[in-house]
Design a protein around this motif. Sequence first.
Motif, mmCIF file in Angstrom:
data_model
loop_
_atom_site.group_PDB
_atom_site.id
_atom_site.type_symbol
_atom_site.label_atom_id
_atom_site.label_comp_id
_atom_site.label_asym_id
_atom_site.label_seq_id
_atom_site.Cartn_x
_atom_site.Cartn_y
_atom_site.Cartn_z
ATOM 1 N N ARG A 1 0.833 -1.204 0.000
ATOM 2 C CA ARG A 1 0.000 0.000 0.000
ATOM 3 C C ARG A 1 0.868 1.256 0.000
ATOM 4 O O ARG A 1 0.556 2.249 -0.684
ATOM 5 C CB ARG A 1 -0.909 -0.005 1.229
ATOM 6 C CG ARG A 1 -1.942 1.117 1.268
ATOM 7 C CD ARG A 1 -2.754 0.998 2.564
ATOM 8 N NE ARG A 1 -3.863 1.928 2.585
ATOM 9 C CZ ARG A 1 -3.784 3.190 2.964
ATOM 10 N NH1 ARG A 1 -2.606 3.694 3.324
ATOM 11 N NH2 ARG A 1 -4.853 3.969 2.981
ATOM 12 N N ARG B 1 -3.040 2.741 -2.961
ATOM 13 C CA ARG B 1 -3.243 3.644 -1.816
ATOM 14 C C ARG B 1 -4.370 4.634 -2.105
ATOM 15 O O ARG B 1 -5.227 4.882 -1.250
ATOM 16 C CB ARG B 1 -1.935 4.382 -1.517
ATOM 17 C CG ARG B 1 -1.992 5.281 -0.300
ATOM 18 C CD ARG B 1 -0.609 5.783 0.067
ATOM 19 N NE ARG B 1 0.000 6.577 -0.994
ATOM 20 C CZ ARG B 1 0.997 6.161 -1.781
ATOM 21 N NH1 ARG B 1 1.485 4.943 -1.644
ATOM 22 N NH2 ARG B 1 1.505 6.943 -2.712
ATOM 23 N N ALA C 1 -7.781 2.855 -1.804
ATOM 24 C CA ALA C 1 -8.185 2.634 -0.416
ATOM 25 C C ALA C 1 -8.636 3.936 0.239
ATOM 26 O O ALA C 1 -9.641 3.966 0.967
ATOM 27 C CB ALA C 1 -7.034 2.007 0.370
ATOM 28 N N ASP D 1 -11.749 0.885 3.439
ATOM 29 C CA ASP D 1 -10.303 0.664 3.334
ATOM 30 C C ASP D 1 -9.932 -0.714 3.874
ATOM 31 O O ASP D 1 -9.025 -1.373 3.363
ATOM 32 C CB ASP D 1 -9.525 1.767 4.051
ATOM 33 C CG ASP D 1 -10.043 2.023 5.455
ATOM 34 O OD1 ASP D 1 -11.140 1.532 5.797
ATOM 35 O OD2 ASP D 1 -9.341 2.726 6.215
ATOM 36 N N VAL E 1 -10.665 -3.220 1.091
ATOM 37 C CA VAL E 1 -9.593 -3.271 0.094
ATOM 38 C C VAL E 1 -8.453 -4.158 0.598
ATOM 39 O O VAL E 1 -7.898 -4.973 -0.150
ATOM 40 C CB VAL E 1 -9.094 -1.853 -0.234
ATOM 41 C CG1 VAL E 1 -7.883 -1.915 -1.177
ATOM 42 C CG2 VAL E 1 -10.195 -1.021 -0.870
ATOM 43 N N ALA E 2 -8.116 -4.012 1.882
ATOM 44 C CA ALA E 2 -7.051 -4.852 2.455
ATOM 45 C C ALA E 2 -7.435 -6.323 2.404
ATOM 46 O O ALA E 2 -6.614 -7.193 2.080
ATOM 47 C CB ALA E 2 -6.769 -4.421 3.890
#
Length: 496
Positions: free
Chosen positions: A7, A14, A17, A28, A31-32
């Motif tokens: 990220r 980045r 997110a 966010d 997304v991870a």
Amino acid sequence: MNWHDTRARASALRELAEELGARHEGADDLVADVFLAAYQAGEPRPRRRAEMDPSRWVNHQVVTALTEAPDLDELRRTTAGDPYAAALAVLALAPELRRMLEHTRQARSWAERAGEAGRSAENAATAVAEALREAADAADGSDAADDAVGRAVRAAEAAEAASREAAHRAAQALEAVAPGVRAATRAATARAVALAREEAALMLAWGVAPGERERMPFDQRLRLAGRLGTSRLARWADLIGRFRRMAEGERARGVRDASGELVGVTLGDDLSRVIPSELAHLGLPALRAVFAARYAAGELMLYDQRGEAPTGRGAIVACVDTSHSMYAAGPDGVTREAWAKGCALALLDQARHARRDFVGIVFSAADQVEVFRFPAGAGGATGLVVEFAETFLGGGTSYETPLTAAVEVLEREYDDEGRAHGDIVLLTDDECAVTEEWERDWREARRRLGFRLFGVAVGAPHVAREDSVLHALCDNLRRVEDLTDVHSAADLFRVI
């Protein structure tokens, strides 16, 4: 750790997110989770929903749908253990993630309310416990303490009922959007698989090895993939890949001093080609001296074989015509330029394999020429390779300018490093005249430097006529009529 590191290094990831996190609570984290589902080595297994904060139930639904998607296993074959590929998969899924987050906005709202209600119920239960402790500590057993406990219990019961109601409504909302989430996730995963295949095929076609790809910084790799995907020659990635594979196969065949086609019997002293009847003499003690005498005189009977062996030691120079007519396409849509550039890129591979310098010369009219240098052992230089392949000048045709530039390259190599016997390949579809003075200088340079000129008439049979200038200049000339056929140049890769 890999997620945070990727990220930090991948600006596009980045930014995604941050964009989703600013618009949707917990996005966010989603997304991870998607990144880790693609990246981690083991099979991804979501936690049970009961273990999670209700505000993340929508994330759980999306990730669960992702792990159940039919194409996930195929996607993970290219993404597991490769942070760049996993990040690229997340970016490929980004449009569907945006739509799903909008589609589940109401369900997310109810889930967040359920989370708030659950926390309120926990606080109310804590208040009951505190009231009970205070009542137990009261020495006189006053009614005030009992009233406080009663109020705390009623508040806790109300909070618990509100929490159950909010959780029920959240579950209903999630159930309502579940089919859409599953369908969107399947479609997004299939799209990510297609993009991963396309990126891998493009990189392979342009000679970017998997190891080199994994060592590239993320943003550089993303830019390169985008550039390759939008290159003028991106449509011909398959053609370029077939050229490279064909050249690799021909390298395996074209070994120095390799035996070739059997054409008869001759005399000599090459023991590797002695015919069986001669070898039989060694089995008779009385004839061994005869064999030794014939061997010493070079009069043994040998198989006479004719093969092709590479002899060049200097640079390989590819002169690629980019005049207007090279933009012409055959019936299948492949242009003459695409065929010539594919051949030139395969010659670049050939030079790297043989540890020879490679020079690509793109030419057109007399004042239009660009030179691209790839020294032996200098590494990938993929950006320069793409620039060489993309350059198209679009003027007329002049042989003198590119061939003079090629001779200057070989002359400088001979003067600086003492290497001679280079190879020049001229790929063109046009015929043009040369002056007598230039031709005299050309023949003198060829005598001094010992280079060879290979001509390829691309999609233009008339250029290869016996009375053509190209025929007079070249040591070896072939014509290519079918622009889908890469094997028409196969012998080049056995002798160069």
